[in-house]
Design an enzyme around this catalytic site. Structure first.
Site, PDB file in Angstrom:
ATOM      1  N   ASP A   1     -24.437  36.217 -42.745  1.00 29.59           N
ATOM      2  CA  ASP A   1     -25.566  35.464 -42.193  1.00 29.59           C
ATOM      3  C   ASP A   1     -26.909  36.127 -42.508  1.00 29.59           C
ATOM      4  OD1 ASP A   1     -23.711  33.790 -41.141  1.00 29.59           O
ATOM      5  OD2 ASP A   1     -24.348  33.983 -39.058  1.00 29.59           O
ATOM      6  N   ASP A   2     -27.947  35.289 -42.487  1.00 33.10           N
ATOM      7  CA  ASP A   2     -29.369  35.680 -42.461  1.00 33.10           C
ATOM      8  C   ASP A   2     -29.965  36.045 -43.811  1.00 33.10           C
ATOM      9  OD1 ASP A   2     -29.031  35.345 -39.773  1.00 33.10           O
ATOM     10  OD2 ASP A   2     -29.073  37.486 -39.282  1.00 33.10           O
TER      11      ASP A   2
ATOM     12  N   HIS B   1     -28.336  27.998 -42.575  1.00 32.22           N
ATOM     13  CA  HIS B   1     -28.541  28.762 -41.342  1.00 32.22           C
ATOM     14  C   HIS B   1     -29.957  28.526 -40.814  1.00 32.22           C
ATOM     15  CE1 HIS B   1     -26.973  31.621 -38.544  1.00 32.22           C
ATOM     16  NE2 HIS B   1     -27.776  32.614 -38.863  1.00 32.22           N
TER      17      HIS B   1
ATOM     18  N   HIS C   1     -34.649  30.420 -38.598  1.00 31.19           N
ATOM     19  CA  HIS C   1     -33.706  31.111 -37.704  1.00 31.19           C
ATOM     20  C   HIS C   1     -34.073  30.995 -36.219  1.00 31.19           C
ATOM     21  CE1 HIS C   1     -30.998  34.301 -36.198  1.00 31.19           C
ATOM     22  NE2 HIS C   1     -30.308  34.072 -37.316  1.00 31.19           N
TER      23      HIS C   1
ATOM     24  N   HIS D   1     -23.229  40.432 -41.717  1.00 27.30           N
ATOM     25  CA  HIS D   1     -24.626  40.169 -42.070  1.00 27.30           C
ATOM     26  C   HIS D   1     -24.995  40.903 -43.353  1.00 27.30           C
ATOM     27  CE1 HIS D   1     -24.454  39.293 -37.747  1.00 27.30           C
ATOM     28  NE2 HIS D   1     -25.461  38.447 -37.976  1.00 27.30           N
TER      29      HIS D   1
END
Length: 714
Positions: A96-97, A147, A151, A249
């Protein structure tokens, strides 16, 4: 002095509306700068950033089957939503991210080493900043999931914001790699047991728009950096052979523990018969990604191009902001220091220019359709306490200007008429008919105090002085526009003249009040029609000929400033454009020797920096201010702006005290900074555009009221 009454008003031309095109290009430039900052803020997740996190625990509306089902929820159909689990012996690593320029390549290198695939849930802002990594992810067979763009926790966002977050991320993906994805993971999500009454509506809304929502089986909690062993233990299946979707991540912080854990986890699980694959493949489904063509593709490419340009442009904009900040505060410091020095020098009890100058002077009054003002102008000259002759040069007026002057029948006043030829020609005509060697020039809408001419000619006691600038004051200062110009005249023009006087390079003698030595005028070639700022042109020519130009602060003249925004625009547009013309005309002085070279290497650069470059770049302050208030930190931004305003007010108060003016007019200074200053920026921008495009600007006559009179002095 009463205004003349009972006279036939001259025929006035029909008033034209202000052409909107005069604002168009400058306004578009400012809007473009603001849009660039906003776009850059979006890409860097500075704009619309929202760190709120949902802590709700209510699950009344969530279907119970989903709370005990698999981590991937399909709410796309009209029937009941269903969930899916990863197939046995499959491990779907998800990151993620990202993508992150430091950690994502390391993750990709490890995945390539073990011939594994994974799913990367990317944010649109990171996609726009790191397009090459997105292309590498796809080229190496990995999957992309969405995503959001910035965020945020979507449970706090409106439907419009939800739509925007997804659409912008898809737009970024299309522009970078030509793909869209139907796989989505909410920010701050966990496993399906965390579904609640706030999260479930988001899943349903996105399902209705064609998205699969991927939660997780295992959270490695690598974002906590608990240690490599802890991350590995968290990722190991609880039951042998059980398929899992695991969360890690590749961005958002230091991820060295994640990298080290992967190097342990992957060979271990591959040895136990696991294959590392994407979320879609772990479900036995086709890839969630689809190729984009046509308008959507080119729209995405355009977005990415502008986004990347905005990021690259920021350092340049910040550098320009630093330049204008240095110029503005440098000018303040220089003006403060030199104005104090000038005041101490000229207000000493023993200060003198030399023996008192008592020789008579000729006052030239060029007039074109000045019937509203000319009576007050000529009457004020008749009260002069210095011997003068007055020549009114009628430049082809079509109103009663000449008749009014003749009916006044004041001694020492004569009228010379000529066909309409412009102000410069009118003044040259007056010079040719002047009886005396000291020549004073003023505008037809200006009134002198009785002592003005006397104060104006005293510096000629110094034989090196070729011209003297007087102190122009705004007479119609009771209106809001007049008050703003009053502040500008006192705070800017007159402090500037003190500064330039000390430096010996004054660039402009105001047309409203100035005096010249005939010999100096002859050497400079008289008034020129080469520029629209004939006073600035002449002043620069005098410097180049080696004459001193000084400032006489007590030689006050009261002028009628423009009374409307339209007239103010016309006047300042002509001034700024004419100043640029004069600078260009005398540019060779930079390379000259002697007095001309001194002016060229000191005076011209100062004029360029303080009168052209700084005002031209100053809108950056306002653009960054608006950006900071609307999108970043309004309290801090406003506090900084208030601090700058306090400095402005303090400086203005000093200037007003120095000029013996009442401080009450400064009450309109804050509004001046918001409205009037922006207008001046637009004027200068348009002048630059006119100069760069080779446009020509003609002389424009301003409408006058004749309301200005010299104040009564005791």
């Amino acid at each position: 002095m009463p205004r003349p009454r009972g006279r036939r008003a001259a025929t006035r031309p029909r008033r034209r509306a202000v052409p909107p095109l005069r604002f168009l290009l400058p306004s578009l430039l400012l809007v473009t700068l603001l849009a660039t900052l906003v776009l850059r803020g979006l890409v860097t997740n500075e704009v619309f950033h929202d760190e709120r996190i949902n802590i709700s625990v209510d699950k009344d509306t969530v279907p119970p089957a989903l709370l005990t089902g698999g981590p991937v929820i399909d709410a796309r159909g009209k029937g009941k939503p269903v969930s899916y689990r990863a197939q046995d012996h499959t491990m779907a690593l998800t990151f993620d991210d990202g993508p992150d320029p430091v950690w994502t390549p390391k993750v990709l290198d490890i995945l390539a080493e073990y011939h594994a695939h994974a799913t990367f849930f990317v944010t649109g802002s990171m996609v726009a900043r790191n397009p090459a990594l997105i292309r590498r992810i796809i080229a190496e067979g990995h999957e992309i999931g969405l995503h959001t763009f910035t965020h945020p926790d979507l449970t706090f966002q409106s439907d419009r914001r939800l739509t925007w977050e997804m659409a912008q991320t898809q737009l970024a993906l299309a522009g970078v790699a030509g793909v869209h994805s139907s796989l989505f993971r909410p920010p701050y999500s966990s496993d399906v047991t965390a579904l609640d009454d706030l999260t479930w509506p988001v899943v349903k809304k996105l399902g209705a728009r064609g998205y699969l929502t991927a939660f997780i089986d295992v959270d490695a909690e690598d974002w906590k950096r608990p240690g490599v062993d802890a991350i590995v233990r968290a990722c190991l299946p609880k039951h042998p052979g059980e398929g899992q979707i695991e969360l890690m991540h590749d961005a958002g912080g230091e991820r060295s523990q994640t990298i080290a854990a992967l190097q342990i986890l992957m060979p271990k699980l591959q040895g136990e018969g696991y294959r590392f694959t994407t979320v879609s493949q772990s479900l036995g489904a086709e890839s969630s990604m689809a190729r984009v063509t046509g308008f959507q593709l080119w729209e995405g490419k355009a977005f990415i191009t502008f986004a990347q340009w905005s990021v690259l442009a920021l350092p340049g904009l910040v550098a320009l902001l630093a330049v204008v900040g240095a110029l503005v505060f440098g000018r303040f410091a220089l003006m403060l220091f030199l104005s104090i020095k000038h005041t101490r020098r000229t207000r000493r009890a023993d200060f003198t220019w030399g023996p008192p100058v008592t020789e008579p002077a000729t006052v030239l009054v060029p007039a074109y359709n000045e019937q509203e003002c000319i009576a007050n102008t000529v009457r004020s000259l008749a009260e002069s306490d210095h011997p003068i002759e007055v020549i009114v040069i009628d430049d082809g007026s079509s109103d009663d200007t000449v008749k009014i002057v003749e009916e006044l029948a004041l001694p020492g006043v004569r009228v010379i008429s000529q066909p309409n030829s412009g102000k410069a020609t009118a003044l040259n005509t007056g010079i040719a008919h002047a009886t005396h060697d000291l020549i004073v020039m003023m505008d037809g809408d200006t009134v002198f105090e009785p002592s003005t001419v006397r104060e104006l000619v005293q510096p000629f006691a110094d034989p090196r002085v070729g011209a003297v600038a007087g102190n122009a004051k705004v007479g119609n200062r009771d209106s809001l526009i007049g008050a703003w110009q009053h502040i500008e005249y006192v705070m800017g023009f007159n402090l500037d003249r003190r500064m330039y006087d000390e430096l010996g390079c004054m660039p402009t003698i105001p047309g409203a009040v100035g005096a010249y030595r005939r010999e100096a005028l002859d050497q400079a070639g008289g008034m020129s029609e080469d520029t629209l700022a004939e006073d600035t042109d002449l002043t620069m020519a005098l410097h180049i000929e080696g004459w001193k130009v000084v400032y006489a602060e007590n030689a006050r003249a009261w002028t009628e400033a423009p009374g409307s925004m339209s007239q103010l625009w016309s006047q300042r547009y002509r001034w700024s454009y004419g100043t640029m013309q004069a600078m260009w005309k005398h540019r060779r002085a930079v390379f000259a020797s002697g007095p001309a070279g001194r002016f060229g290497r000191i005076g011209l650069p100062l004029v360029a920096m303080f009168m052209v470059i700084a005002p031209l770049l100053a809108p950056l302050f306002d653009v960054f201010l608006v950006y900071g208030v609307l999108f970043v930190d309004a309290p801090k931004t406003l506090t900084a702006a208030l601090g700058a305003l306090v400095i402005q007010v303090a400086f203005a108060a000093y200037a007003f005290w120095l000029d013996k003016e009442k401080l009450s007019h400064l009450i309109s200074l804050p509004l001046q900074q918001v409205v009037y200053r922006q207008l001046m920026y637009l004027v200068l921008l348009q002048s630059w555009i006119t100069a760069l495009t080779g446009g020509r600007l003609r002389w424009q006559k301003l409408r006058r009221t004749g309301e200005v009179e010299a104040p009564v002095t005791s």
